[in-house]
Design an enzyme around this catalytic site. Structure first.
Site, PDB file in Angstrom:
ATOM      1  N   LYS A 197       0.880  -1.178   0.000  1.00 35.00           N
ATOM      2  CA  LYS A 197       0.000   0.000   0.000  1.00 35.00           C
ATOM      3  C   LYS A 197       0.909   1.216   0.000  1.00 35.00           C
ATOM      4  O   LYS A 197       1.510   1.568   1.020  1.00 35.00           O
ATOM      5  CB  LYS A 197      -0.908   0.001   1.231  1.00 35.00           C
ATOM      6  CG  LYS A 197      -1.949   1.110   1.207  1.00 35.00           C
ATOM      7  CD  LYS A 197      -2.917   0.976   2.387  1.00 35.00           C
ATOM      8  CE  LYS A 197      -4.161   1.836   2.238  1.00 35.00           C
ATOM      9  NZ  LYS A 197      -3.918   3.255   2.187  1.00 35.00           N
ATOM     10  N   GLU A 225      -0.832   4.515  -7.905  1.00 35.67           N
ATOM     11  CA  GLU A 225      -0.519   5.473  -6.855  1.00 35.67           C
ATOM     12  C   GLU A 225       0.715   6.248  -7.306  1.00 35.67           C
ATOM     13  O   GLU A 225       1.725   5.647  -7.693  1.00 35.67           O
ATOM     14  CB  GLU A 225      -0.247   4.699  -5.556  1.00 35.67           C
ATOM     15  CG  GLU A 225      -0.100   5.541  -4.342  1.00 35.67           C
ATOM     16  CD  GLU A 225      -1.432   5.794  -3.586  1.00 35.67           C
ATOM     17  OE1 GLU A 225      -2.517   5.454  -4.104  1.00 35.67           O
ATOM     18  OE2 GLU A 225      -1.334   6.361  -2.488  1.00 35.67           O
ATOM     19  N   ARG A 252     -16.905   0.629  -0.916  1.00 38.44           N
ATOM     20  CA  ARG A 252     -15.888   0.135   0.016  1.00 38.44           C
ATOM     21  C   ARG A 252     -16.341  -1.261   0.426  1.00 38.44           C
ATOM     22  O   ARG A 252     -17.394  -1.413   1.039  1.00 38.44           O
ATOM     23  CB  ARG A 252     -15.814   1.060   1.227  1.00 38.44           C
ATOM     24  CG  ARG A 252     -14.658   0.759   2.161  1.00 38.44           C
ATOM     25  CD  ARG A 252     -14.675   1.649   3.379  1.00 38.44           C
ATOM     26  NE  ARG A 252     -14.374   3.040   3.129  1.00 38.44           N
ATOM     27  CZ  ARG A 252     -13.156   3.534   2.911  1.00 38.44           C
ATOM     28  NH1 ARG A 252     -12.114   2.727   2.907  1.00 38.44           N
ATOM     29  NH2 ARG A 252     -12.982   4.805   2.697  1.00 38.44           N
TER      30      ARG A 252
HETATM   31  P1  ATP Z   1      -6.376   5.568   3.408  1.00 33.13           P
HETATM   32  O1  ATP Z   1      -6.929   6.552   4.345  1.00 33.13           O
HETATM   33  O2  ATP Z   1      -5.929   4.326   4.090  1.00 33.13           O
HETATM   34  O3  ATP Z   1      -5.431   6.111   2.416  1.00 33.13           O
HETATM   35  P2  ATP Z   1      -8.598   5.591   1.667  1.00 33.13           P
HETATM   36  O4  ATP Z   1      -9.856   5.740   2.417  1.00 33.13           O
HETATM   37  O5  ATP Z   1      -8.070   6.717   0.871  1.00 33.13           O
HETATM   38  O6  ATP Z   1      -7.515   4.995   2.627  1.00 33.13           O
HETATM   39  P3  ATP Z   1      -8.795   2.911   1.176  1.00 33.13           P
HETATM   40  O7  ATP Z   1      -9.804   2.208   0.412  1.00 33.13           O
HETATM   41  O8  ATP Z   1      -8.875   2.764   2.611  1.00 33.13           O
HETATM   42  O9  ATP Z   1      -8.809   4.411   0.724  1.00 33.13           O
HETATM   43  O10 ATP Z   1      -7.379   2.455   0.722  1.00 33.13           O
HETATM   44  C1  ATP Z   1      -7.095   2.457  -0.614  1.00 33.13           C
HETATM   45  C2  ATP Z   1      -6.130   3.548  -0.923  1.00 33.13           C
HETATM   46  O11 ATP Z   1      -4.814   3.083  -0.815  1.00 33.13           O
HETATM   47  C3  ATP Z   1      -6.303   3.914  -2.356  1.00 33.13           C
HETATM   48  O12 ATP Z   1      -7.201   4.993  -2.480  1.00 33.13           O
HETATM   49  C4  ATP Z   1      -4.929   4.238  -2.854  1.00 33.13           C
HETATM   50  O13 ATP Z   1      -4.723   5.629  -2.773  1.00 33.13           O
HETATM   51  C5  ATP Z   1      -4.007   3.596  -1.854  1.00 33.13           C
HETATM   52  N1  ATP Z   1      -3.188   2.511  -2.404  1.00 33.13           N
HETATM   53  C6  ATP Z   1      -1.848   2.394  -2.273  1.00 33.13           C
HETATM   54  N2  ATP Z   1      -1.396   1.271  -2.821  1.00 33.13           N
HETATM   55  C7  ATP Z   1      -2.457   0.622  -3.339  1.00 33.13           C
HETATM   56  C8  ATP Z   1      -2.627  -0.606  -4.024  1.00 33.13           C
HETATM   57  N3  ATP Z   1      -1.603  -1.422  -4.281  1.00 33.13           N
HETATM   58  N4  ATP Z   1      -3.887  -0.942  -4.409  1.00 33.13           N
HETATM   59  C9  ATP Z   1      -4.951  -0.139  -4.142  1.00 33.13           C
HETATM   60  N5  ATP Z   1      -4.847   1.029  -3.488  1.00 33.13           N
HETATM   61  C10 ATP Z   1      -3.612   1.413  -3.077  1.00 33.13           C
END
Ligand code: ATP
Length: 594
Positions: A260, A310, A426
């Site tokens: 991530k 990303e 989600r």
């Molecule tokens: P967070 O607050 O943890 O960044 P979020 O609410 O923006 O999360 P989540 O669905 O919780 O979104 O987590 C997905 C986020 O993680 C994506 O929006 C993206 O920006 C990021 N990300 C980083 N690496 C990856 C990956 N390999 N696959 C998908 N998303 C990724």
């Protein structure tokens, strides 16, 4: 039948005065039922206080000063006087309302309420649209003239709302989901059909368009809404798990583990040689990343494609820098300098569309295979790290590696046959796992600022703390989870009042549920990240009230601001009440197993 602008103004007034979501929905349904197919998209945009869907990134481009000139021209009061009043009242909309009202009373204006002279929705919309589109030399003068013409015809109340719309300060805090409910009831005859309207919204990112299709073509029309290049798809999001073991259970032992990355999510649309980049909140961010586009041009082998990845700030040594560093790239000027100082790489992780074909209903394995086929990787363009874990221990090992490499944690993604791309949702097909902190509360959460408190001592009379809330999608409300007074630098405390000023309101916002009386109230708009020591039961906070025990909600103990402003998140993207309940339960499990 023509819809008058006053009918939208009535809706604005009703929405500002009620605290009940059902009443708001009803009011919108009545309005939508009156709109013709030609008007309906304008009606939807105007109720949102905008003219176009966000992804178009078109702004009216009228500064306060010019709006004040337009009000002056329409009312005969001098611009200086208007600006003076503006300083005192803090809302140019109210100033417009007052000066136009007093002129009317003085009878200095020919002011008729004859139906033929009433402003229509179409006239207001088309004039504002013209204002937005005028460019070049003398454009400000032309904008001022057009706006003055509109204000001359407006009632005082209409003038207030026209002014706020032009300045982008309408901010009724109307949720997309409420509008979708209203569209479903008004045009599909049933609120339960909202998922169909929602799907159309997820792939089109345009509520005005969804309303128009629903009105003209009904359910079947909505089902036919297809992905289009240049129009962003609402992103798929991940759930949290309470333990590594739960990930194996939820994903039935069949999942891929990706790093991530700690950067900015990007949706890349390639149409021949043209690239358009969209952020997580569907803003067009193409102009911030010309270097990224150059690299993509060299490395993506497809005529048309929609990819996701990303963007991460990276050092020449390959070291990845945190999200905050990348945010230096969001500046308006000196983009060249920012590119040099903060070069960025892209880690691609999904493919949603390829050479004219929609891929979102394909399982992840297939999407990833196709992605790997069309991407040539190098230092700047990479694929997300792809690993596999067969035990929770192995998963933890990969997590540690990811964190050492500068990542936030892991994304575990289902490889089941039904692992489709769930636009705008989600769900548990993607589960995120972040590094733990030295506390029982393992992960930071994103909260929405809903109120503020004055400080004491050195900060007497200034903002000293915030009241923050999590989101409850079921009731579409924000419920308080803690007061926040630590983790702020002096700079944060000086800047926050300025950042929050546009959202300041006289009373608690209808979408906020609080038992605490704040000194200042805000429209839920700004999201920030906090971490605490643990989640505890609390009789005074409303988050998850009654979910664990009858007379208590949940609160974050010893909360601190992590320094991250989540401007990439809308208020509805804040951590949800259910997620907090899950975090509380997992803490208990941990304590039991210790
Ligand atoms: P967070 O607050 O943890 O960044 P979020 O609410 O923006 O999360 P989540 O669905 O919780 O979104 O987590 C997905 C986020 O993680 C994506 O929006 C993206 O920006 C990021 N990300 C980083 N690496 C990856 C990956 N390999 N696959 C998908 N998303 C990724």
């Amino acid at each position: 039948m023509t819809l008058f602008y006053s009918e939208i103004v009535e809706v604005y007034e009703e929405i500002s005065s009620t605290t009940k979501r059902l009443e708001i929905t009803d009011t919108l349904v009545k309005l939508l039922k009156k709109a013709s197919p030609e008007e309906v998209n304008m009606v939807v945009y105007l109720t949102q206080g905008k003219l176009y869907p966000d992804y178009l990134g078109i702004e009216l481009g009228v500064a306060d000063k010019f709006m004040a000139r337009a009000i002056a021209l329409a009312s005969g009061v001098s611009t200086d006087k208007i600006l003076d009043q503006y300083k005192k009242k803090g809302d140019l909309g109210v100033v417009a309302q007052e000066v136009i009202s007093s002129k009317k009373q003085a009878g200095l204006f020919e002011f008729t309420q004859a139906t033929s002279d009433q402003l229509t929705v179409e006239e207001v919309y088309k004039t504002l649209d013209k204002v937005a589109r005028i460019t070049g030399e003398g454009s400000q003068d032309s904008k001022v003239r057009l706006l003055a013409g509109l204000l001359k015809k407006a009632t005082p109340l209409e003038a207030k709302y026209i002014t706020r719309t032009v300045l982008g300060t309408l901010r009724l805090g109307l949720a997309d989901m409420t509008i979708l409910d209203a569209i479903s009831i008004a045009y599909l005859g049933d609120k339960d059909l909202r998922p169909i309207a929602e799907r159309a919204y997820n792939v089109s990112g345009d509520l005005g368009y969804v309303a128009k299709i629903a009105l003209e073509k009904g359910l079947n029309g909505l089902k036919e809404v297809k992905i289009k290049l240049g129009i962003p798809i609402r992103p798929m999001l991940a759930e949290r798990a309470t333990s590594e073991k739960e990930i194996f259970e939820r994903l039935d032992n069949s999942f891929v583990v990706e790093y991530k990355y700690d950067g900015e999510r990007v949706q890349i649309h390639k149409d021949g040689k043209k690239f358009t980049l969209f952020s997580r909140s569907l803003e067009n961010i193409t102009h911030h990343y010309p270097d990224v586009i150059q690299h993509l041009t060299d490395n993506i082998n497809a005529e048309t494609a929609i990819l996701e990845g990303e963007i991460v700030a990276i050092q020449p040594s390959g070291e990845m820098l945190p999200f905050q560093e990348l945010m230096h790239r969001r500046r308006k000027y000196d983009i060249e300098k920012a590119i040099e100082e903060y070069p960025a790489a892209v880690f691609l992780f999904d493919l949603l569309y390829l050479n004219g074909e929609e891929l979102i209903d394909y399982p992840l394995k297939r999407r990833r295979e196709l992605l790997e086929q069309i991407v040539k990787t190098d230092f700047w363009i990479r694929l997300s790290e792809k690993r596999f874990a067969d035990t929770p221990e192995k998963l933890l090992e990969i997590l540690n590696e990811a964190v050492s490499a500068g990542c936030e944690g892991l994304m575990c993604k289902s490889l089941a046959n039904d692992s489709v791309y769930q636009a705008g949702a989600r769900g548990f097909l993607w589960i995120k796992l972040k590094r733990s902190y030295q506390s029982k509360m393992v992960e930071p959460i994103d909260v929405c600022i809903v109120g503020g408190f004055y400080g004491t001592g050195k900060r007497a009379g200034k903002l000293g703390g915030l009241l923050v809330a999590v989101y409850d999608p079921k009731s579409d409300t924000f419920k308080t989870i803690c007061k926040l007074g630590t983790g702020f630098t002096d700079e944060d405390l000086d800047n926050l009042p300025k950042i929050l000023e546009p959202y300041r309101i006289e009373h608690i916002h209808p979408r906020v549920v609080s038992k605490i009386d704040a000194d200042v109230w805000y429209i839920p708009a700004k999201v920030i990240e906090i971490i605490g020591d643990e989640i505890t039961l609390s009789p005074i906070h409303t988050a998850a009230f009654g979910a664990i025990t009858k007379d208590a909600g949940l609160a974050v103990r010893f909360p601190r601001f992590t320094g991250r402003y989540r401007d990439d998140k809308k208020p509805e993207d804040a951590t949800t009440e259910d997620e907090i309940v899950e975090m509380y339960k997992s803490q208990l499990k941990k304590v039991e197993s210790e």
